[in-house]
Write a protein that holds these residues in place. Structure first.
Motif, PDB file in Angstrom:
ATOM      1  N   UNK A 104       0.513  -0.877   0.288  1.00 60.16           N
ATOM      2  CA  UNK A 104      -0.069   0.215  -0.009  1.00 60.16           C
ATOM      3  C   UNK A 104       1.084   0.705   0.096  1.00 60.16           C
ATOM      4  N   UNK A 105       0.850   2.161  -0.857  1.00 62.47           N
ATOM      5  CA  UNK A 105       1.075   3.441  -0.863  1.00 62.47           C
ATOM      6  C   UNK A 105       0.219   4.995  -1.256  1.00 62.47           C
ATOM      7  N   UNK A 115      -3.471   7.746   4.612  1.00 65.16           N
ATOM      8  CA  UNK A 115      -4.536   6.318   4.742  1.00 65.16           C
ATOM      9  C   UNK A 115      -3.667   5.139   4.444  1.00 65.16           C
ATOM     10  N   UNK A 116      -2.085   5.416   3.549  1.00 59.50           N
ATOM     11  CA  UNK A 116      -1.549   4.212   3.252  1.00 59.50           C
ATOM     12  C   UNK A 116      -1.165   3.091   4.895  1.00 59.50           C
ATOM     13  N   UNK A 117      -0.343   4.618   6.159  1.00 59.83           N
ATOM     14  CA  UNK A 117       0.486   4.212   7.169  1.00 59.83           C
ATOM     15  C   UNK A 117      -1.322   3.817   8.172  1.00 59.83           C
ATOM     16  N   UNK A 165       4.530  -4.228   2.715  1.00 64.34           N
ATOM     17  CA  UNK A 165       5.327  -2.763   2.754  1.00 64.34           C
ATOM     18  C   UNK A 165       4.073  -2.170   2.321  1.00 64.34           C
ATOM     19  N   UNK A 166       4.659   0.023   3.344  1.00 62.50           N
ATOM     20  CA  UNK A 166       3.664   0.248   2.756  1.00 62.50           C
ATOM     21  C   UNK A 166       4.835   1.718   2.901  1.00 62.50           C
ATOM     22  N   UNK A 167       4.148   2.707   1.984  1.00 62.62           N
ATOM     23  CA  UNK A 167       4.836   3.500   1.860  1.00 62.62           C
ATOM     24  C   UNK A 167       3.986   5.289   1.612  1.00 62.62           C
TER      25      UNK A 167
END
Lengths: 250, 250, 250, 250
Positions: free
Chosen positions: B112-113, B121-123, B135-137
């Motif tokens: 998600x990024x 929103x991603x975090x 993983x998220x960015x």
């Protein structure tokens, strides 16, 4: 097949949000063509009319452009706690259409129609800005918004009332069609057309609007016949709307 | 050119509204492909990433599917007076993607990024549902929502606070990333990546998040360099995100 | 409204060309859903069925996915001087659909239909690859291609014959439905359905196909009634096709 | 974000076929805006430029409309055995754009550019109808079509030569840019811009065109630098094209 269908993604300044409209344009016939603003119902978006009816085909023979915007679940109002969909509809949308597309801006070439919440929107727009339109039509319209605010207890309605209206009272104000219809000079109004199915839960709201219009001396071409609150009904009736609005050239 | 791009109009049950997503799917490579959920900023919609960057091209070499939904100006939250965008994002969207498309649902294949509000929103998604993502960015993320609620006086922000939050206090709750990051076991979290331009008005929010993560023992690959809050920066940085998330096959 | 409509732009390897398909997917009901390949006529593209009928609505109650590809003016053939549209249709398209979307690949769940040139395409596909389909339908089909090659003198037809066929003789070959229908074991064939308007210029071609099928012992549910070669007819008849193919669940 | 992006499906009369174009329109700035016709390469369609570059973003600051049509694998020619893509491009497309959209039709506001086959198309259009354009640009253009017809033995090229040209000889005719460039008065021509990567297989064709132009006294802003026949190159170079065509307002 002599129509073009357009999907337009654009930035709506009044909404501070990217949005979309679907537009049908005639490839033949006089330029600029007449234009119908066609409004969606509560849970729909700009794509609904083209997906659930053959509106493009019905517009073909008339050389009629059709503009289909979207306004979420706003009742075509400036939401009390949300976005200014009325300003978007009534000011920004026509200006954007006029900026992008070669369609007529003349009153006698401009029409509005809609279904359910969009029937309400069509009549609200016609009553508030009668100088814009030659004719307006409501199919299965949610026409008595004061009633909806006060008495409609269905959860999907209760959920939106605080956002759209907060503490603002609809009854007697300029979101109230039964009030609005009394407040304009009948001679200034566009022609009005109304259809609602006799099996539709909104039937009584339509009857009340017709009564209010009659009391105000505003003529409405009103018709009630068998029909529910479903797309088959609107696919049938929108053809009647077009026949009434803009007869096919011989 | 070995990708497909899809525009999908569908009915979102949690929103009670028709909505759209743009999806990029690889035509080659292993099936089902890994998938990146890519989130938009405050004034954008599902079309923004494909319009203002060449994301489809960057995803090609990696055989990466990309899903781009839209959530209006909701901060990916269940709005206090509005629609349940968090439920839509975190439950309905993945279920709909899983129903329609053949993309991987495995944690090691799911990413998600997002940018600005979409970085938030991603975090938020990664911190609340760490089991979903490898993983998220966040790029130029609006990461300190409590600050925004309490102190951001810009008109376009003040206008949305009542709709999204009403009287709900962000600080210390599960919309507050600086709080959330302390509440999960670091070992359970996906890898985190953060970039923000040093000329970005959101720089300090990003620094605060990095500090909070550090204090909580959560590693973040954080980088700050020249850059503003503009699409040129995101078009550049999303390539770094993909390099970090999913190296190109040799 | 419980369907999604998808516009998919993708690279067709057999055509060496970017192309598009429109796909309708049910949001409810069993997964994977049954699927109808729905083929366009001579001057149309992938968008025609959704624009000129309400096919999405008709498919809704059945939980039926609909895949609408495009093949230019190729008669669903590998053009003698042009592109390999038959290979695209019969091999690449189903493989691409199977790669991207979760639709059933089982024979009893797979259907094909089309109008005019697409009616020809639907029957050609069913006769050549009978193992793929449970049923096939032709509306106003251009079913006697040998006749068209040899005798149809209309300019818009003469123009395409050299590109599609060059010196290749249709009669008696595997582009000739009247020949093909004799060459397969009737028991292996999908169910066949045919409708053509009695005012349609293609009426005689349809009668000849029905006679050839009868002679070959191949049952066809054939019907001829009032109707022209127009979208109103196909919008009406496609509902009959669906009723016949896949009855609505009670 | 102050641009609109439009996907337009329409009936092309000269092609006797439904087709699509993508159009970018500025929401701000003077009306009618200047317009760039932007042409695709051999295997692409109307969607390629928006998918593989951020063309919409680059056009924003200039208030530039961009029209992206599609012509299959036709080399923007009237195919010998096929469709009249030259007539479509050079007559029907501008007329359709002029009918639908409010963009400038003045020469000083009209531009054309393209990549590979589209670079050829852009220069062919500019050389044949110099009155239309203020400037034309070719990126990695397939500029020596006579060479391609006679010597290019790659299978994907051999396959299209019979359809596009049959026995028609390119060399010395009006599909031959090296010939065309000698046949127009230099003073009547739009400004010309050419870029090609030194690692591009089409490099020599570009050098030959530049030499032919020089011999004919036609100035070309030609540049050769590191680069291959890939989208990253075109995404970089189209920004140079726009800087050269239409400087950003201060």
């Amino acid at each position: 097949m002599v129509m073009a269908v357009i999907r337009c993604d654009f930035a709506a300044e009044t909404l501070e949000l990217g949005t979309s409209m679907t537009v049908v344009l005639p490839e033949e016939g006089p330029t600029p063509p007449p234009v119908l603003y066609l409004l969606h119902g509560l849970s729909d978006d700009h794509s609904a009319w083209t997906r659930f009816t053959a509106i493009e085909r019905y517009a073909t023979d008339r050389g009629l452009a059709v503009v289909m915007p979207q306004v979420h679940r706003s009742f075509y109002a400036n939401e009390a706690v949300g976005m200014r969909f009325w300003d978007f509809l009534s000011e920004e949308l026509p200006a954007t259409v006029d900026r992008f597309f070669k369609v007529s801006a003349r009153r006698e070439d401009t029409f509005v129609a809609g279904l359910s919440m969009g029937g309400y929107g069509a009549f609200k727009w016609a009553l508030r800005q009668p100088h814009r339109f030659a004719a307006a039509a409501s199919l299965s319209g949610a026409l008595d918004l004061a009633y909806i605010q006060e008495f409609d207890l269905r959860p999907h309605i209760r959920g939106l009332v605080p956002r759209v209206f907060a503490d603002r009272q609809v009854r007697g104000g300029d979101e109230d069609l039964l009030h609005l219809v009394k407040s304009v000079a009948p001679a200034e109004l566009p022609r009005l057309f109304l259809r609602c199915g006799t099996e539709d839960v909104l039937l009584k709201q339509n009857e009340r609007f017709v009564a209010a219009a009659q009391a105000a001396g505003v003529p409405v071409d009103a018709g009630f016949g068998p029909g529910e609150h479903v797309w088959q009904y609107w696919d049938d009736q929108i053809r009647n709307v077009l026949d009434w609005m803009l007869p096919k050239p011989v």
